[in-house]
Write an enzyme that holds these catalytic residues in place. Structure first.
Site, PDB file in Angstrom:
ATOM      1  N   LYS A 204       0.858  -1.178   0.000  1.00 13.57           N
ATOM      2  CA  LYS A 204       0.000   0.000   0.000  1.00 13.57           C
ATOM      3  C   LYS A 204       0.900   1.236   0.000  1.00 13.57           C
ATOM      4  O   LYS A 204       1.329   1.711   1.039  1.00 13.57           O
ATOM      5  CB  LYS A 204      -0.916   0.003   1.234  1.00 13.57           C
ATOM      6  CG  LYS A 204      -2.254   0.751   1.022  1.00 13.57           C
ATOM      7  CD  LYS A 204      -2.123   2.232   0.675  1.00 13.57           C
ATOM      8  CE  LYS A 204      -1.834   3.050   1.919  1.00 13.57           C
ATOM      9  NZ  LYS A 204      -1.797   4.540   1.591  1.00 13.57           N
ATOM     10  N   GLU A 279       9.279   1.667  11.221  1.00 12.07           N
ATOM     11  CA  GLU A 279      10.415   2.573  11.030  1.00 12.07           C
ATOM     12  C   GLU A 279       9.818   3.961  10.931  1.00 12.07           C
ATOM     13  O   GLU A 279       9.170   4.299   9.941  1.00 12.07           O
ATOM     14  CB  GLU A 279      11.194   2.186   9.769  1.00 12.07           C
ATOM     15  CG  GLU A 279      12.576   2.845   9.690  1.00 12.07           C
ATOM     16  CD  GLU A 279      12.532   4.247   9.120  1.00 12.07           C
ATOM     17  OE1 GLU A 279      12.708   5.206   9.929  1.00 12.07           O
ATOM     18  OE2 GLU A 279      12.341   4.397   7.924  1.00 12.07           O
ATOM     19  N   CYS A 313      13.928  11.098   6.891  1.00 14.61           N
ATOM     20  CA  CYS A 313      13.814  10.768   8.314  1.00 14.61           C
ATOM     21  C   CYS A 313      15.161  10.861   9.015  1.00 14.61           C
ATOM     22  O   CYS A 313      15.227  11.018  10.236  1.00 14.61           O
ATOM     23  CB  CYS A 313      13.215   9.380   8.492  1.00 14.61           C
ATOM     24  SG  CYS A 313      14.177   8.039   7.744  1.00 14.61           S
ATOM     25  N   GLU A 428       9.406  16.582  14.986  1.00 15.67           N
ATOM     26  CA  GLU A 428       9.886  16.398  13.616  1.00 15.67           C
ATOM     27  C   GLU A 428       9.154  17.355  12.676  1.00 15.67           C
ATOM     28  O   GLU A 428       7.927  17.322  12.573  1.00 15.67           O
ATOM     29  CB  GLU A 428       9.666  14.955  13.165  1.00 15.67           C
ATOM     30  CG  GLU A 428      10.256  14.670  11.797  1.00 15.67           C
ATOM     31  CD  GLU A 428      10.073  13.223  11.361  1.00 15.67           C
ATOM     32  OE1 GLU A 428      11.006  12.662  10.776  1.00 15.67           O
ATOM     33  OE2 GLU A 428       8.980  12.660  11.609  1.00 15.67           O
TER      34      GLU A 428
END
Length: 526
Positions: A204, A279, A313, A428
């Protein structure tokens, strides 16, 4: 025998010829509900195509296909699986220009990086796991234990030997949910070990950047991947992702993305005891000591801040510089960004970074910039004066780019004089925004670096090897670099701590995730 010389993916080269459909059981089909989502070009803000807005019925069909394909695929000889992986890699290489161009158009990343860096990464993933399984895959454990047993009498034990071995077997149907910042590399990063291990899957991709995943379905088909082994469903997280996570026949979930979504996936999967690999995000520190190679450090710190629009990331979004070089470091940083960084059309080979992925994400990033301004931090927009494409900079850093006025462009943003406790330092941002703060002692640097809920990566910069080793070992992160950034060994484990996730991927660690381990213990009779 089919060879790479006789197969072709026949990929489209014009966006007008791209009509995204779900790929289920070796065939392409529209979503059963007939609904589609608009896909916007981040460089222009204009709709360029539509993707399926798939729902649970599409997911169920894909999972059924993967489940039906699993018994045969899991028993397919390693040599045959490896040959298919190698054909996939070759086809990616043959179509790297097409794939990279669409990746740039879809995501906003510079086309040069997409073609020459990311597409080779995709091919390398399949070659890596083809070699790994050919070379023996996961090394099995063996033991030989001498013990006492009582075969006929409680009172007369007899010496015996027990031999034990481990066996790794394919785990079943996996759900692979991938992010929008590196669309095709992240699909390949998960898909290659999954099918190499003998598991089947439903992929997906993110609805924000789906084009290359659709093109990959044609490559998989041309490479001879059997029907049902890989299925690709397009749509939103709520409409397609959540049903995939909750499906009773999906045995494991591998997800890369934001921490909030990861927490939701973990909660949904826990009730069915699924294996879950998460992750997640990062708020990664970089520590620059007085004795570092400052020229190399500044150059790399800029890459670490602004590569891929900061949508990485692993980006070094928190940078700490020792007092002795702080002022010099920051000034060098300013000047080099203003002279070397060009922001604009991602299809222009001169562009260092392009637009962020969406209007919604741009609003989020600009919101953090405004927050820093409200907190009286020093906020600088380091626009290159020679970048003639830049026609304006708003008070919060949005750029107006000639010919791309509706695009989601943000200036290279430098924030100083901000509190460590600020949300700008703790959350973040995932955009072209970096904060640089001073520190005094080695102990303070470690304390500042570890002052976060995240633990994905970090970097330490010093020419003192003892200090380098000492500091690196104290940082709470899954990956710590010394005097470099983004140098990756694909056989070493990758993953984070805390809010950055719970997994380790790469090499044998990925194969282990997509397999179940059995212990076979047998008594050896005289």
């Amino acid at each position: 025998m089919t060879t790479t010389a006789t197969i072709s993916a026949n990929l489209p080269t014009d966006i007008k010829d791209v009509h995204i459909q779900n790929y289920i059981n070796g065939e392409w089909a529209p979503p059963t509900n007939g609904l589609f989502l608009d896909k916007y070009n981040p460089a222009t803000g204009q709709v360029i195509l539509q993707i399926p807005d798939s729902a649970s019925a599409d997911v169920d069909s894909a999972v059924k296909a993967a489940k039906a394909a699993f018994p045969l695929w899991s028993k397919t000889p390693v040599s045959e699986r490896a040959a298919i992986l190698l054909r996939i890699a070759d086809l990616i290489d043959e179509n790297s220009s097409i794939l990279g161009t669409f990746e740039s158009l879809d995501q906003g990343k510079p086309v040069f990086s997409a073609i020459h860096f990311e597409m080779p990464m995709c091919a390398a993933s399949f070659r890596q796991f083809a070699k790994l399984i050919t070379d023996g895959g996961i090394k099995e454990s063996e033991s030989r234990l001498e013990s006492m047993i009582t075969p006929t009498s409680i009172t007369q034990p007899k010496a015996s030997i027990t031999e034990s071995v481990t066996q790794h077997i394919a785990a079943g149907v996996a759900g692979l949910i991938t992010p929008w910042n590196f669309p095709l590399p992240m699909v390949c990063f998960k898909l290659a070990p999954c099918i190499a291990a003998g598991s089947t899957c439903v992929v997906k991709p993110t609805e924000l950047s789906s084009i290359t995943s659709f093109l990959l379905s044609h490559i998989l088909h041309a490479a001879g991947v059997p029907k049902g082994v890989v299925n690709i469903i397009f749509g939103s997280g709520l409409g397609a992702g959540e049903p995939l996570v909750k499906h009773k026949d999906v045995k494991l979930i591998s997800f890369t993305g934001g921490s909030a979504t990861g927490a939701r996936i973990g909660a949904l999967a826990s009730g069915q005891f699924k294996r879950v690999s998460l992750e997640l995000g990062g708020k990664n520190p970089a520590m620059f000591f007085d004795d570092c190679n400052i020229d190399h450090a500044v150059t790399t710190s800029i890459r670490g801040a602004y590569t891929n629009q900061g949508e990485v990331c692993l980006c070094a979004s928190r940078q700490y510089v020792q007092h002795g070089i702080y002022e010099k470091f920051v000034e060098m940083f300013r000047q080099k960004v203003r002279s070397d960084i060009f922001v604009g059309n991602p299809l222009d080979p001169r562009t260092f970074y392009g637009p962020v992925i969406s209007q919604q994400h741009m609003d989020k990033v600009l919101g953090y910039i405004r927050l820093a301004q409200e907190e009286s931090a020093t906020v600088e927009f380091l626009v290159n004066p020679n970048d003639i494409a830049v026609k304006g900079v708003s008070s919060d850093g949005r750029l107006t780019i000639e010919g791309h006025e509706g695009g989601y462009f943000i200036a290279p943003t430098l924030i100083t004089n901000i509190k460590q406790s600020s949300r700008v330092m703790q959350e973040e941002i995932f955009g072209p925004v970096v904060c640089i703060l001073p520190f005094g002692t080695e102990e303070e640097a470690v304390e500042l670096a570890n002052d976060t809920e995240y633990g994905l990566s970090a970097s330490v910069w010093t020419l003192d090897h003892d200090k380098l080793d000492r500091v690196m070992r104290q940082i709470n992160a899954g990956l710590v670099w010394g005097n470099n950034w983004l140098n990756m060994d694909q056989d070493m484990p990758f993953g984070g701590m805390g809010c950055s996730g719970n997994c380790r991927e790469n090499g044998k660690y990925s194969l282990e995730f997509y397999t179940e381990v059995k212990t076979l213990s047998r008594h050896v009779f005289d």
